[in-house]
Enzyme design. Structure first.
Site, PDB file in Angstrom:
ATOM      1  N   SER A   1       0.853  -1.190   0.000  1.00  0.00           N
ATOM      2  CA  SER A   1       0.000   0.000   0.000  1.00  0.00           C
ATOM      3  C   SER A   1       0.884   1.234   0.000  1.00  0.00           C
ATOM      4  O   SER A   1       1.679   1.452   0.930  1.00  0.00           O
ATOM      5  CB  SER A   1      -0.884   0.020   1.246  1.00  0.00           C
ATOM      6  OG  SER A   1      -1.405   1.335   1.413  1.00  0.00           O
TER       7      SER A   1
ATOM      8  N   HIS B   1      -1.180  -1.253  -4.352  1.00  0.00           N
ATOM      9  CA  HIS B   1      -2.461  -0.958  -3.691  1.00  0.00           C
ATOM     10  C   HIS B   1      -2.550   0.540  -3.386  1.00  0.00           C
ATOM     11  O   HIS B   1      -1.667   1.111  -2.744  1.00  0.00           O
ATOM     12  CB  HIS B   1      -2.536  -1.779  -2.403  1.00  0.00           C
ATOM     13  CG  HIS B   1      -3.841  -1.721  -1.680  1.00  0.00           C
ATOM     14  ND1 HIS B   1      -4.938  -2.472  -2.039  1.00  0.00           N
ATOM     15  CD2 HIS B   1      -4.234  -1.004  -0.603  1.00  0.00           C
ATOM     16  CE1 HIS B   1      -5.942  -2.232  -1.205  1.00  0.00           C
ATOM     17  NE2 HIS B   1      -5.549  -1.328  -0.323  1.00  0.00           N
TER      18      HIS B   1
ATOM     19  N   ASP C   1      -4.841   3.478  -1.710  1.00  0.00           N
ATOM     20  CA  ASP C   1      -5.910   3.694  -0.729  1.00  0.00           C
ATOM     21  C   ASP C   1      -6.524   5.077  -0.897  1.00  0.00           C
ATOM     22  O   ASP C   1      -5.914   6.092  -0.554  1.00  0.00           O
ATOM     23  CB  ASP C   1      -5.343   3.543   0.684  1.00  0.00           C
ATOM     24  CG  ASP C   1      -5.127   2.090   1.048  1.00  0.00           C
ATOM     25  OD1 ASP C   1      -6.067   1.308   0.889  1.00  0.00           O
ATOM     26  OD2 ASP C   1      -3.998   1.754   1.475  1.00  0.00           O
TER      27      ASP C   1
ATOM     28  N   MET D   1      -9.245   7.726   0.225  1.00  0.00           N
ATOM     29  CA  MET D   1     -10.058   8.055   1.413  1.00  0.00           C
ATOM     30  C   MET D   1     -10.650   9.454   1.262  1.00  0.00           C
ATOM     31  O   MET D   1     -10.003  10.349   0.732  1.00  0.00           O
ATOM     32  CB  MET D   1      -9.182   8.013   2.662  1.00  0.00           C
ATOM     33  CG  MET D   1      -8.463   6.687   2.862  1.00  0.00           C
ATOM     34  SD  MET D   1      -7.607   6.650   4.425  1.00  0.00           S
ATOM     35  CE  MET D   1      -6.699   5.090   4.273  1.00  0.00           C
TER      36      MET D   1
ATOM     37  N   HIS E   1      -8.426   0.919  -3.906  1.00  0.00           N
ATOM     38  CA  HIS E   1      -9.347   0.635  -2.793  1.00  0.00           C
ATOM     39  C   HIS E   1     -10.068   1.927  -2.437  1.00  0.00           C
ATOM     40  O   HIS E   1      -9.476   2.829  -1.858  1.00  0.00           O
ATOM     41  CB  HIS E   1      -8.502   0.105  -1.611  1.00  0.00           C
ATOM     42  CG  HIS E   1      -9.284  -0.188  -0.377  1.00  0.00           C
ATOM     43  ND1 HIS E   1      -8.653  -0.444   0.832  1.00  0.00           N
ATOM     44  CD2 HIS E   1     -10.607  -0.285  -0.141  1.00  0.00           C
ATOM     45  CE1 HIS E   1      -9.578  -0.667   1.751  1.00  0.00           C
ATOM     46  NE2 HIS E   1     -10.767  -0.574   1.198  1.00  0.00           N
TER      47      HIS E   1
ATOM     48  N   MET F   1     -12.314   3.989  -0.309  1.00  0.00           N
ATOM     49  CA  MET F   1     -12.963   4.151   1.003  1.00  0.00           C
ATOM     50  C   MET F   1     -13.698   5.481   0.948  1.00  0.00           C
ATOM     51  O   MET F   1     -13.324   6.462   1.616  1.00  0.00           O
ATOM     52  CB  MET F   1     -11.897   4.114   2.104  1.00  0.00           C
ATOM     53  CG  MET F   1     -11.353   2.708   2.336  1.00  0.00           C
ATOM     54  SD  MET F   1      -9.782   2.687   3.193  1.00  0.00           S
ATOM     55  CE  MET F   1      -8.668   2.875   1.811  1.00  0.00           C
TER      56      MET F   1
ATOM     57  N   MET G   1     -11.228  -6.477   5.347  1.00  0.00           N
ATOM     58  CA  MET G   1     -10.430  -5.524   6.130  1.00  0.00           C
ATOM     59  C   MET G   1     -10.058  -6.163   7.464  1.00  0.00           C
ATOM     60  O   MET G   1     -10.932  -6.626   8.206  1.00  0.00           O
ATOM     61  CB  MET G   1     -11.225  -4.238   6.391  1.00  0.00           C
ATOM     62  CG  MET G   1     -11.509  -3.392   5.161  1.00  0.00           C
ATOM     63  SD  MET G   1     -10.052  -2.874   4.231  1.00  0.00           S
ATOM     64  CE  MET G   1      -9.124  -1.983   5.474  1.00  0.00           C
TER      65      MET G   1
ATOM     66  N   ASP H   1      -6.434  -6.825   4.126  1.00  0.00           N
ATOM     67  CA  ASP H   1      -5.881  -5.470   4.150  1.00  0.00           C
ATOM     68  C   ASP H   1      -5.870  -4.931   5.583  1.00  0.00           C
ATOM     69  O   ASP H   1      -6.930  -4.702   6.165  1.00  0.00           O
ATOM     70  CB  ASP H   1      -6.757  -4.581   3.245  1.00  0.00           C
ATOM     71  CG  ASP H   1      -6.174  -3.191   3.057  1.00  0.00           C
ATOM     72  OD1 ASP H   1      -5.085  -2.911   3.581  1.00  0.00           O
ATOM     73  OD2 ASP H   1      -6.836  -2.376   2.381  1.00  0.00           O
TER      74      ASP H   1
HETATM   75  C1  DX5 Z   1      -6.313   1.040   5.705  1.00  0.00           C
HETATM   76  C2  DX5 Z   1      -5.820   0.792   4.299  1.00  0.00           C
HETATM   77  C3  DX5 Z   1      -4.695  -0.173   4.219  1.00  0.00           C
HETATM   78  C4  DX5 Z   1      -3.468   0.285   4.954  1.00  0.00           C
HETATM   79  C5  DX5 Z   1      -2.627  -0.895   5.292  1.00  0.00           C
HETATM   80  O1  DX5 Z   1      -7.417   1.865   5.670  1.00  0.00           O
HETATM   81  O2  DX5 Z   1      -6.870   0.286   3.506  1.00  0.00           O
HETATM   82  O3  DX5 Z   1      -4.394  -0.511   2.887  1.00  0.00           O
HETATM   83  O4  DX5 Z   1      -2.719   1.190   4.243  1.00  0.00           O
HETATM   84  O5  DX5 Z   1      -1.571  -0.454   6.079  1.00  0.00           O
HETATM   85  P1  DX5 Z   1      -0.801  -1.401   7.105  1.00  0.00           P
HETATM   86  O6  DX5 Z   1      -0.267  -2.559   6.317  1.00  0.00           O
HETATM   87  O7  DX5 Z   1       0.248  -0.513   7.651  1.00  0.00           O
HETATM   88  O8  DX5 Z   1      -1.818  -1.856   8.124  1.00  0.00           O
HETATM   89 ZN    ZN Z   2      -6.440  -0.599   1.447  1.00  0.00          ZN
END
Ligand code: DX5
Ligand code: ZN
Length: 233
Positions: A12, A37, A39, A41, A70, A72, A141, A177
């Site tokens: 990620s 990956h 993320d 948000m 991903h 969110m 998750m 994840d």
């Molecule tokens: C959390 C994200 C993950 C996160 C994982 O909301 O979706 O992808 O970055 O990070 P680690 O591996 O540090 O838990």
């Molecule tokens: Zn993620």
């Protein structure tokens, strides 16, 4: 993208140096990452803000593997075409993001992406069963989404086992994840996960100028996961 259930490591970039995404992506891919990956948000569905479609489009030319986005965000439907045009290979939306997830998944496939469905730790599998023909990936998750570096939630192991049984022979990836390390990866690989997202556990100790630790971190996660599935590491 051809389907297979071999272990894939998806770093990620939430844990990368945000000022150097191109170099960071090259570094993790050179060091053995299978997918990248991303993320996304929105400060609403989750209490953090990260990237939008222009950032995804900007990093796309630097990704030689698979761009795994991903989302969110809520609502999600108004943004699907923009992320597809930005070059996402896999576009994952949350089951909890709105009442019409079937429509969302249709729109993702309609935009030419593989469709992923993400489940928060508190969400069961009831909502997945009727969508199995619509999805290419389920993201379980293993932390509450919003931040990297959180602690793995062990109750999700049993969920992955039940999901694996539900999926049967269908060509659907199980992605996990959050909180994935060489200690937690084997638990999930044994339960049936094949795509392992890891942020802090991949990027710790290295940098784009000193990428060897990224490689060692990726190999450690992969070896632990493959040992748990009986595949030679
Ligand atoms: C959390 C994200 C993950 C996160 C994982 O909301 O979706 O992808 O970055 O990070 P680690 O591996 O540090 O838990
Ligand atoms: Zn993620």
């Amino acid at each position: 993208m051809t389907f297979d259930r071999s272990i894939k490591i998806a770093p990620s970039i939430l844990s990368a140096d945000f000022a150097r995404f191109g170099a960071e992506i090259r570094a993790i891919e050179d060091q053995g990452a299978d997918w990248v990956h991303v993320d996304v948000m929105d400060g609403h569905f989750v209490p953090n803000l990260t990237f939008g479609p222009p950032l995804c489009a900007a990093i796309r030319p630097h990704i030689r593997t698979v761009m795994d986005v991903h989302l969110m965000i809520s609502p999600v439907d108004p943004w699907i075409d923009a992320f597809a045009q930005a070059g996402a290979d896999v576009l994952t939306a949350h089951l909890e993001a709105g009442p019409h997830v079937h429509r969302t998944l249709q729109a993702i496939r309609g935009a030419g992406c593989k469709a992923g469905l993400a489940l928060n730790p508190g969400t069961g599998l009831d909502g997945v069963e009727n969508l199995l023909d619509m999805i290419d990936l389920v993201c379980v998750m293993t932390v509450n989404p919003g931040f990297g570096g959180q602690k793995f939630i062990h109750s999700q192991i049993d969920k992955v086992k039940r999901l694996r049984a539900l999926i049967g022979d269908r060509p659907i990836h199980i992605e996990i994840d959050g909180g994935i390390t060489p200690e937690t990866a084997p638990l999930m690989a044994a339960a049936g996960a094949d795509v392992l997202v890891a942020g802090s556990a991949v990027f710790k100790g290295g940098s784009a100028d000193d990428p060897a630790p990224y490689g060692a971190n990726i190999r450690a996660i992969r070896a632990a996961a493959e040992a748990a599935t009986g595949v030679r590491a």
